[in-house]
Structure formats: C-alpha cells, structure tokens
Design a protein around this motif. Structure first.
Motif, PDB file in Angstrom:
ATOM      1  N   GLY A 235      -3.471   6.827   5.152  1.00 38.40           N
ATOM      2  CA  GLY A 235      -2.041   6.544   5.078  1.00 38.40           C
ATOM      3  C   GLY A 235      -1.612   6.099   3.689  1.00 38.40           C
ATOM      4  O   GLY A 235      -2.434   5.925   2.788  1.00 38.40           O
ATOM      5  N   GLU A 236      -0.309   5.925   3.535  1.00 41.73           N
ATOM      6  CA  GLU A 236       0.295   5.510   2.269  1.00 41.73           C
ATOM      7  C   GLU A 236       0.438   3.986   2.235  1.00 41.73           C
ATOM      8  O   GLU A 236       0.871   3.382   3.219  1.00 41.73           O
ATOM      9  N   THR A 237       0.100   3.385   1.090  1.00 37.15           N
ATOM     10  CA  THR A 237       0.210   1.935   0.931  1.00 37.15           C
ATOM     11  C   THR A 237       0.956   1.605  -0.352  1.00 37.15           C
ATOM     12  O   THR A 237       0.643   2.136  -1.415  1.00 37.15           O
ATOM     13  N   ILE A 238       1.938   0.736  -0.219  1.00 40.54           N
ATOM     14  CA  ILE A 238       2.670   0.221  -1.378  1.00 40.54           C
ATOM     15  C   ILE A 238       2.453  -1.289  -1.388  1.00 40.54           C
ATOM     16  O   ILE A 238       2.908  -2.003  -0.492  1.00 40.54           O
ATOM     17  N   GLY A 239       1.723  -1.771  -2.383  1.00 39.48           N
ATOM     18  CA  GLY A 239       1.449  -3.194  -2.499  1.00 39.48           C
ATOM     19  C   GLY A 239       2.328  -3.815  -3.566  1.00 39.48           C
ATOM     20  O   GLY A 239       2.502  -3.243  -4.639  1.00 39.48           O
ATOM     21  N   VAL A 240       2.900  -4.983  -3.249  1.00 42.28           N
ATOM     22  CA  VAL A 240       3.797  -5.672  -4.182  1.00 42.28           C
ATOM     23  C   VAL A 240       3.312  -7.120  -4.314  1.00 42.28           C
ATOM     24  O   VAL A 240       3.243  -7.850  -3.327  1.00 42.28           O
ATOM     25  N   ILE A 241       2.992  -7.515  -5.539  1.00 45.26           N
ATOM     26  CA  ILE A 241       2.423  -8.849  -5.738  1.00 45.26           C
ATOM     27  C   ILE A 241       2.960  -9.464  -7.029  1.00 45.26           C
ATOM     28  O   ILE A 241       3.097  -8.773  -8.037  1.00 45.26           O
ATOM     29  N   PRO A 242       3.296 -10.755  -7.006  1.00 44.96           N
ATOM     30  CA  PRO A 242       3.693 -11.408  -8.258  1.00 44.96           C
ATOM     31  C   PRO A 242       2.478 -11.597  -9.165  1.00 44.96           C
ATOM     32  O   PRO A 242       1.360 -11.780  -8.681  1.00 44.96           O
ATOM     33  N   ASN A 243       2.712 -11.551 -10.443  1.00 45.74           N
ATOM     34  CA  ASN A 243       1.637 -11.615 -11.424  1.00 45.74           C
ATOM     35  C   ASN A 243       0.729 -12.831 -11.206  1.00 45.74           C
ATOM     36  O   ASN A 243      -0.485 -12.731 -11.269  1.00 45.74           O
ATOM     37  N   PHE A 244       1.319 -14.001 -10.890  1.00 43.77           N
ATOM     38  CA  PHE A 244       0.513 -15.215 -10.780  1.00 43.77           C
ATOM     39  C   PHE A 244      -0.406 -15.225  -9.557  1.00 43.77           C
ATOM     40  O   PHE A 244      -1.323 -16.032  -9.475  1.00 43.77           O
ATOM     41  N   LEU A 245      -0.183 -14.321  -8.589  1.00 43.66           N
ATOM     42  CA  LEU A 245      -1.033 -14.268  -7.399  1.00 43.66           C
ATOM     43  C   LEU A 245      -2.103 -13.178  -7.472  1.00 43.66           C
ATOM     44  O   LEU A 245      -2.917 -13.071  -6.554  1.00 43.66           O
ATOM     45  N   LYS A 246      -2.101 -12.387  -8.532  1.00 40.27           N
ATOM     46  CA  LYS A 246      -3.047 -11.273  -8.593  1.00 40.27           C
ATOM     47  C   LYS A 246      -4.490 -11.727  -8.412  1.00 40.27           C
ATOM     48  O   LYS A 246      -5.269 -11.082  -7.745  1.00 40.27           O
ATOM     49  N   THR A 247      -4.854 -12.843  -8.980  1.00 44.44           N
ATOM     50  CA  THR A 247      -6.230 -13.322  -8.815  1.00 44.44           C
ATOM     51  C   THR A 247      -6.361 -14.233  -7.603  1.00 44.44           C
ATOM     52  O   THR A 247      -7.362 -14.193  -6.907  1.00 44.44           O
ATOM     53  N   LYS A 248      -5.349 -15.048  -7.306  1.00 45.05           N
ATOM     54  CA  LYS A 248      -5.435 -15.973  -6.173  1.00 45.05           C
ATOM     55  C   LYS A 248      -5.537 -15.224  -4.851  1.00 45.05           C
ATOM     56  O   LYS A 248      -6.244 -15.638  -3.950  1.00 45.05           O
ATOM     57  N   GLU A 249      -4.788 -14.152  -4.671  1.00 44.64           N
ATOM     58  CA  GLU A 249      -4.826 -13.402  -3.420  1.00 44.64           C
ATOM     59  C   GLU A 249      -5.781 -12.226  -3.484  1.00 44.64           C
ATOM     60  O   GLU A 249      -5.921 -11.493  -2.518  1.00 44.64           O
ATOM     61  N   VAL A 250      -6.442 -12.060  -4.585  1.00 43.67           N
ATOM     62  CA  VAL A 250      -7.392 -10.977  -4.775  1.00 43.67           C
ATOM     63  C   VAL A 250      -6.736  -9.640  -4.428  1.00 43.67           C
ATOM     64  O   VAL A 250      -6.887  -9.116  -3.333  1.00 43.67           O
ATOM     65  N   ALA A 251      -6.021  -9.126  -5.395  1.00 45.43           N
ATOM     66  CA  ALA A 251      -5.240  -7.906  -5.205  1.00 45.43           C
ATOM     67  C   ALA A 251      -6.118  -6.721  -4.825  1.00 45.43           C
ATOM     68  O   ALA A 251      -7.242  -6.584  -5.287  1.00 45.43           O
ATOM     69  N   HIS A 252      -5.581  -5.877  -3.976  1.00 42.85           N
ATOM     70  CA  HIS A 252      -6.265  -4.664  -3.527  1.00 42.85           C
ATOM     71  C   HIS A 252      -6.199  -3.622  -4.638  1.00 42.85           C
ATOM     72  O   HIS A 252      -5.159  -3.438  -5.261  1.00 42.85           O
ATOM     73  N   THR A 253      -7.285  -2.942  -4.875  1.00 43.97           N
ATOM     74  CA  THR A 253      -7.325  -1.968  -5.974  1.00 43.97           C
ATOM     75  C   THR A 253      -7.248  -0.523  -5.504  1.00 43.97           C
ATOM     76  O   THR A 253      -7.237   0.382  -6.320  1.00 43.97           O
ATOM     77  N   ASN A 254      -7.168  -0.306  -4.203  1.00 41.58           N
ATOM     78  CA  ASN A 254      -7.225   1.058  -3.672  1.00 41.58           C
ATOM     79  C   ASN A 254      -5.936   1.436  -2.944  1.00 41.58           C
ATOM     80  O   ASN A 254      -5.975   1.984  -1.851  1.00 41.58           O
ATOM     81  N   LEU A 255      -4.790   1.142  -3.555  1.00 42.20           N
ATOM     82  CA  LEU A 255      -3.501   1.402  -2.919  1.00 42.20           C
ATOM     83  C   LEU A 255      -2.858   2.659  -3.493  1.00 42.20           C
ATOM     84  O   LEU A 255      -3.139   3.050  -4.628  1.00 42.20           O
ATOM     85  N   THR A 256      -1.976   3.260  -2.724  1.00 39.24           N
ATOM     86  CA  THR A 256      -1.233   4.421  -3.206  1.00 39.24           C
ATOM     87  C   THR A 256      -0.348   4.030  -4.384  1.00 39.24           C
ATOM     88  O   THR A 256      -0.251   4.753  -5.379  1.00 39.24           O
TER      89      THR A 256
END
Length: 193
Positions: free
Chosen positions: A58-79
C-alpha cells in the motif's frame, strides 16, 4: 476515500489485541487501495499500522516534525516522507492530505489530534469523516465522557453523532464511507470556509 489519516500512539501499549488490530488496519487499507497518512514513526501502534500497509504493497505518507525524527525513530521505507518545522504544521499537512480520519489507541498526542480535528469539524472547517476504532473497549471511557458533555449541555448531540464509532475495521470503514456531514454552522461567515 483515497487517503485516510490514522492518529494513534507512538508506544505499543500492553494490549496484544490492539497491536494486532493496528497491523490489520494497515493491511485492510492497503487491500482497499486507501493510502495511509500518519506520523511517520516505525515504532508503536503507528509503526504497526504502517507495517500492515507496507507489507501489503500500500501507499504510505509519513509526516513528522524535525525535532521528533530521532525521538520517534522515523520510518525509512515510506512512499512519501515529509518533515515539518513543528507539530501544528504536521497536523495541517495530515489534514490536507486526508479524506478522513481514524483514531486508534494512543495517549495525549492522539487525544490532541482527535480533539483538534473534531473541533475543526464542529466549527464547519471541514466535512471529512472522523472515526474511532474502539478496539477492546479502549475508548469506552472517552465515549462516556462525550455523552456526559451532551447530557450537561456542553456538546450538541449532533456534533457527538458526527463522530462515527465501531469496534471493527470493516464496520468503521463502512460508516465512514456512508458519512453525511453536518451542515455548516449558521453563525460562521461562509467566507472563512
């Protein structure tokens, strides 16, 4: 609906039924060709929903604020991966990119997202369906609180009824597909909409 935003926790919690349902929600969205708009994390309930979408192509659109990129461990395999300056911009983009909203189990952040998007609907700023996926009764207390707000005159019944609620994914999606928006409040200046 082309895209649905899912608001849910960045923690897994301790209810295995909710964890399984999160993955199943992602799988169901993918199978119905509905794109996922979410908070871009690979952890928690958020991550499980995303896994369900990704593993079923499926299609994934991830939206994250810059300051949370490391705290929430951003997903690297999104559309699509969108980084914002702050939390407010994150919510605005998630709103803009979605045709409806599903609330799953989460904490304060999920409640913030739910109440903001619901308030926007109450004010006539959008007419998109908002659904609560009440897995294992997670939101029973919230639903009772909303009923108390209606009973005590702080919330109109029609505004509470505008939020669709179901214990099952299929039931919730059906209700969202059949959603009839409230008329715009008479007291609002239509030019603001």
């Amino acid at each position: 609906m082309k895209n649905i935003a899912v608001f849910c926790g960045s923690s897994l919690g301790n209810d295995s039924g909710i964890i399984r349902e999160a993955y199943k929600l992602g799988q169901t969205l993918a199978e119905k060709n509905i794109g996922l708009v979410y908070g871009a994390a690979r952890i928690g309930i958020m991550g499980k929903v995303a896994e369900g979408v990704i593993y079923h192509s499926g299609e994934t659109i991830g939206v994250i604020p810059n300051f949370l990129k490391t705290k929430e461990v951003a997903h690297t395999n999104l559309t699509e991966f969108i980084v914002t300056d702050n939390m407010h911009d994150r919510k605005v983009i998630m709103y803009d990119r979605s045709d409806g909203f599903i609330i799953m189990a989460g904490g304060f952040g999920t409640m913030d997202e739910f109440f903001e998007i619901t308030t926007w609907g109450q004010l006539g700023l959008h007419t998109k369906p908002i659904g609560i996926l009440n897995t294992n009764g997670y939101y029973d207390a919230l639903i009772l609180q909303c009923k108390a707000m209606v009973e005590r005159g702080f919330l109109k019944q029609e505004n509470f009824d505008a939020v669709v609620i179901d214990e099952t994914i299929e039931g919730l999606l059906e209700k969202m597909n059949n959603y009839k928006p409230l008329p715009a409040p008479k007291w609002l200046n239509k030019e603001r909409l």
